[in-house]
Design an enzyme around this catalytic site. Sequence first.
Site, PDB file in Angstrom:
ATOM      1  N   ASP A  56     -46.896  26.087  16.322  1.00 16.57           N
ATOM      2  CA  ASP A  56     -48.031  26.900  15.919  1.00 16.57           C
ATOM      3  C   ASP A  56     -47.575  28.357  15.940  1.00 16.57           C
ATOM      4  O   ASP A  56     -47.370  28.944  17.000  1.00 16.57           O
ATOM      5  CB  ASP A  56     -49.191  26.677  16.897  1.00 16.57           C
ATOM      6  CG  ASP A  56     -50.418  27.496  16.536  1.00 16.57           C
ATOM      7  OD1 ASP A  56     -50.330  28.361  15.631  1.00 16.57           O
ATOM      8  OD2 ASP A  56     -51.471  27.264  17.149  1.00 16.57           O
ATOM      9  N   LEU A  85     -37.859  25.764   5.326  1.00 16.15           N
ATOM     10  CA  LEU A  85     -38.084  24.935   4.159  1.00 16.15           C
ATOM     11  C   LEU A  85     -38.940  25.706   3.150  1.00 16.15           C
ATOM     12  O   LEU A  85     -39.800  26.492   3.535  1.00 16.15           O
ATOM     13  CB  LEU A  85     -38.782  23.633   4.549  1.00 16.15           C
ATOM     14  CG  LEU A  85     -37.980  22.730   5.479  1.00 16.15           C
ATOM     15  CD1 LEU A  85     -38.830  21.540   5.906  1.00 16.15           C
ATOM     16  CD2 LEU A  85     -36.717  22.252   4.795  1.00 16.15           C
TER      17      LEU A  85
END
Length: 87
Positions: A56, A85
């Site tokens: 998070d 990514l």
Amino acid sequence: ATAAPEKADHSAASASQPSYPKLRPNHQFVYLTGDSPNTLTTLDDNTTYIIGGIVDRNRLKRAAIDRAESITAAHPSLDIKTARLPL
């Protein structure tokens, strides 16, 4: 009567360096983390990708990239790079 099992002598093995698999020349390590400024655009057969974790970002800012940097500091010969990514 059966013979007592022989005890293995581990003293020489524990005193020496741990053995690692042989890597191909120019093998790379990429630590995947959303905090990296680098975006992963291709996959390479001569690269090991380390999943840094799903974190998070509001609660644990830079947790994964800090871990990658600490591994690199402890093992500079690994030369671990970071990437995120393309999401």
